[in-house]
Design a protein around this motif. Structure first.
Motif, short mmCIF file in Angstrom:
data_model
loop_
_atom_site.label_atom_id
_atom_site.label_comp_id
_atom_site.label_asym_id
_atom_site.label_seq_id
_atom_site.Cartn_x
_atom_site.Cartn_y
_atom_site.Cartn_z
N ARG A 18 -4.26 5.43 12.35
CA ARG A 18 -5.01 4.27 11.84
C ARG A 18 -5.81 4.62 10.60
NH1 ARG A 18 -2.82 -0.27 14.05
NH2 ARG A 18 -2.47 0.03 16.28
N ILE A 19 -5.18 5.36 9.70
CA ILE A 19 -5.83 5.74 8.44
C ILE A 19 -5.37 4.78 7.35
CG2 ILE A 19 -6.06 7.51 6.67
CD1 ILE A 19 -5.55 9.60 8.84
N GLY A 20 -6.31 4.07 6.76
CA GLY A 20 -6.00 3.20 5.65
C GLY A 20 -5.38 1.88 6.07
N SER A 21 -5.56 0.86 5.24
CA SER A 21 -4.95 -0.44 5.49
C SER A 21 -3.55 -0.47 4.91
CB SER A 21 -5.79 -1.54 4.85
OG SER A 21 -5.75 -1.42 3.43
N LEU A 22 -2.77 -1.45 5.36
CA LEU A 22 -1.43 -1.63 4.81
C LEU A 22 -1.47 -1.84 3.31
CD1 LEU A 22 1.62 -2.10 5.31
CD2 LEU A 22 1.08 -4.52 5.59
N ARG A 23 -2.40 -2.67 2.85
CA ARG A 23 -2.50 -2.95 1.42
C ARG A 23 -2.79 -1.68 0.64
NH1 ARG A 23 -6.83 -7.24 -0.89
NH2 ARG A 23 -8.29 -5.59 -0.35
N ALA A 24 -3.66 -0.82 1.15
CA ALA A 24 -3.98 0.42 0.44
C ALA A 24 -2.76 1.33 0.32
CB ALA A 24 -5.11 1.16 1.18
N TRP A 25 -1.97 1.44 1.40
CA TRP A 25 -0.78 2.29 1.34
C TRP A 25 0.27 1.72 0.39
CZ3 TRP A 25 -0.65 7.09 2.75
CH2 TRP A 25 -1.46 7.54 3.78
N VAL A 26 0.44 0.41 0.39
CA VAL A 26 1.41 -0.21 -0.51
C VAL A 26 1.01 -0.01 -1.96
CG1 VAL A 26 2.37 -2.42 -1.26
CG2 VAL A 26 2.25 -1.89 1.16
N MET A 27 -0.27 -0.25 -2.25
CA MET A 27 -0.73 -0.09 -3.63
C MET A 27 -0.64 1.36 -4.08
SD MET A 27 -4.03 -2.68 -3.68
CE MET A 27 -4.37 -2.30 -5.41
N ALA A 28 -0.98 2.30 -3.19
CA ALA A 28 -0.86 3.71 -3.54
C ALA A 28 0.59 4.09 -3.81
CB ALA A 28 -1.43 4.57 -2.41
N GLY A 29 1.51 3.54 -2.99
CA GLY A 29 2.93 3.84 -3.19
C GLY A 29 3.44 3.32 -4.52
N CYS A 30 3.06 2.11 -4.88
CA CYS A 30 3.51 1.53 -6.15
C CYS A 30 2.89 2.26 -7.35
CB CYS A 30 3.16 0.05 -6.20
SG CYS A 30 4.12 -0.99 -5.08
N ALA A 31 1.59 2.54 -7.29
CA ALA A 31 0.93 3.23 -8.40
C ALA A 31 1.46 4.65 -8.55
CB ALA A 31 -0.58 3.25 -8.16
N LEU A 81 -0.54 -4.63 -8.30
CA LEU A 81 -1.52 -5.69 -8.49
C LEU A 81 -1.20 -6.91 -7.62
CD1 LEU A 81 -1.98 -5.53 -12.37
CD2 LEU A 81 -3.56 -4.70 -10.60
N MET A 82 0.10 -7.21 -7.49
CA MET A 82 0.50 -8.34 -6.66
C MET A 82 0.21 -8.07 -5.19
SD MET A 82 4.12 -10.33 -6.71
CE MET A 82 4.23 -11.97 -5.97
N ALA A 83 0.44 -6.82 -4.76
CA ALA A 83 0.15 -6.46 -3.37
C ALA A 83 -1.32 -6.68 -3.04
CB ALA A 83 0.53 -5.01 -3.11
N ALA A 84 -2.20 -6.43 -4.01
CA ALA A 84 -3.64 -6.63 -3.79
C ALA A 84 -3.97 -8.09 -3.51
CB ALA A 84 -4.42 -6.14 -5.01
N ARG A 85 -3.12 -9.00 -3.97
CA ARG A 85 -3.39 -10.42 -3.80
C ARG A 85 -2.71 -11.02 -2.57
NH1 ARG A 85 -5.28 -13.27 -8.12
NH2 ARG A 85 -4.15 -15.12 -7.40
#
Length: 433
Positions: free
Chosen positions: A288-301, A412-416
């Protein structure tokens, strides 16, 4: 109906492994051989690979047939047979091009159409079976397991085939591709046999009404949550697949990699994808480390940064030493965002009107296939155009930079559109109804 055990889930994952093993030869190895050894425009294999994705628009049909036909096992095995034969004919078509380009191209067109049909029939029926007979609490984990096994199959096959192809010869190519296809068909049959009869409780009743693709797509598009998620998947998949057809030619044309070396490079990339998916699967669902959005944004960046490193490698005298770690990093970050999307897709497949698991999964697969085909064609076509205007290293680098920009846009889209909850894990859905 009884739900799948973990052993049965891993058995079905072996089918995904076989799918990846054949497809990687057609999308990576044969692509590199056409561009480097045969000196053909990168757009040609790009269009052929795009054809196999275009044929996968038929996924909703395969999903509907498996929903109402009561025998998903049959579609899985026959689809794998078509895929294996298509892979061998694709290799034969490339070899034939040396004697008659027109005849070889005609055979290649038929082969890649068979590959698309095989992936559509086998892959869609497999995912529909998983969505139907997997306990809801295990769906995200099942999706992750099967996708990891596919990536594992791609990585291992690329590495083994790469070593087996050196020194390259047409005879060796045909022998290797033929063996991979036969092994994949036998393993698929053993993996899937008896599971549906034991868990699905007999033939399915035709509960879903025939659903034309456009009407089904409009039905899903009307849901804001699914619509936002579709846009994110489309953008990220275009970025993901833009490098698929140009990475191995880049290694061959700019760094003089042999066919075996460049195929092994593809294997290293997919090994990175495997590690990235496994890392997020353990961290997000287990720890349970990190939110889904955080992992997706980290992967894209992170994918964007890795692509910039690949572009820089071609401009450096010692760039050959950078290409492999940059490629592994690209795979690692690709895996991070991809695994979250897979869990969401599996959860969404069980929702919606009349719970059409197969049809709904087919519609999602078709949307992903359109993005994948478009991304491959855009990447290959842009490289061909840029090579007319500048050197090989600069041309490939320009496309890698453009791809990095798309990944940043996806972040950026994942953040929204993706809900940020610390307890979301892989099953988290897109925000908003």
């Amino acid at each position: 109906m009884t739900y799948l055990s973990w052993v049965s889930i891993f058995r079905l994952g072996a089918v995904q492994l076989c799918l990846g093993a054949i497809v990687v030869i057609c999308t990576s190895t044969l692509n590199r051989l056409m561009v480097v050894e045969a000196a053909l425009p990168a757009l040609l294999p790009g269009l052929l690979v795009g054809l196999h994705y275009a044929v996968q628009i038929t996924r909703p049909t395969w999903g509907y047939r498996s929903d109402t036909g009561g025998n998903r096992t049959r579609f899985i095995i026959l689809g794998m047979a078509a895929l294996g034969l298509g892979g061998f004919l694709a290799a034969l078509g490339f070899v034939l091009m040396a004697q008659s380009f027109v005849a070889g191209l005609a055979l290649s067109i038929l082969a890649y159409a068979m590959i698309g049909a095989g992936v559509g029939a086998s892959g869609t029926s497999l995912l529909a079976l998983l969505a139907t007979v997997t306990h809801p609490r295990r769906r995200a984990a099942a999706a992750t397991i099967t996708w990891l096994m596919m990536i594992f199959g791609i990585a291992v096959t690329a590495t083994v085939v790469g070593k087996s192809l050196d020194p390259y010869s047409p005879e060796r190519l045909l022998r290797v591709v033929g063996i991979v296809g036969l092994v994949a068909l036998m393993l698929t049959t053993l993996a899937v046999w008896g599971i549906e009869a034991r868990h699905a409780g007999g033939p399915a009743e035709p509960t879903a009404k025939p659903l034309p693709f456009r009407e089904g797509l409009a039905e899903i598009w009307a849901e804001r949550r699914a619509r936002n998620f579709t846009l994110f998947i489309f953008l990220s998949m275009v970025a993901y697949f833009m490098q698929e057809l140009i990475l191995e030619p880049y290694a061959g044309l700019v760094f003089d990699f042999t066919p075996g070396q460049s195929t092994q490079l593809s294997g290293a990339q997919n090994a990175g994808v495997f590690v990235g998916m496994l890392t997020v699967g353990i961290a997000a669902t287990g720890l349970r480390i990190g939110s889904l959005r955080a992992w997706v944004m980290a992967g894209c960046a992170g994918s964007a940064l890795a692509l910039l490193a690949l572009a820089m490698a071609g401009q450096m005298a010692a760039g050959a030493g950078l290409i492999q770690p940059a490629t592994i990093a690209l795979g690692l970050f690709n895996g991070m965002f991809a695994v979250a999307a897979i869990g969401s897709m599996m959860a969404l497949a069980g929702e919606g009107r009349e719970a059409r698991e197969g049809t709904r999964m087919g519609l999602w697969g078709a949307a992903q296939a359109i993005a994948a085909g478009l991304g491959g064609i855009l990447g290959a076509g842009a490289v061909d155009l840029a090579r007319v205007l500048m050197g090989n290293a600069s041309a490939f680098g320009l496309v890698f930079v453009a791809e990095a920009g798309l990944f940043l846009g996806a972040a950026l889209m994942a953040a929204r559109v993706i809900e940020a909850r610390q307890d979301s894990g892989l099953p988290a859905m897109v925000a908003g109804e």
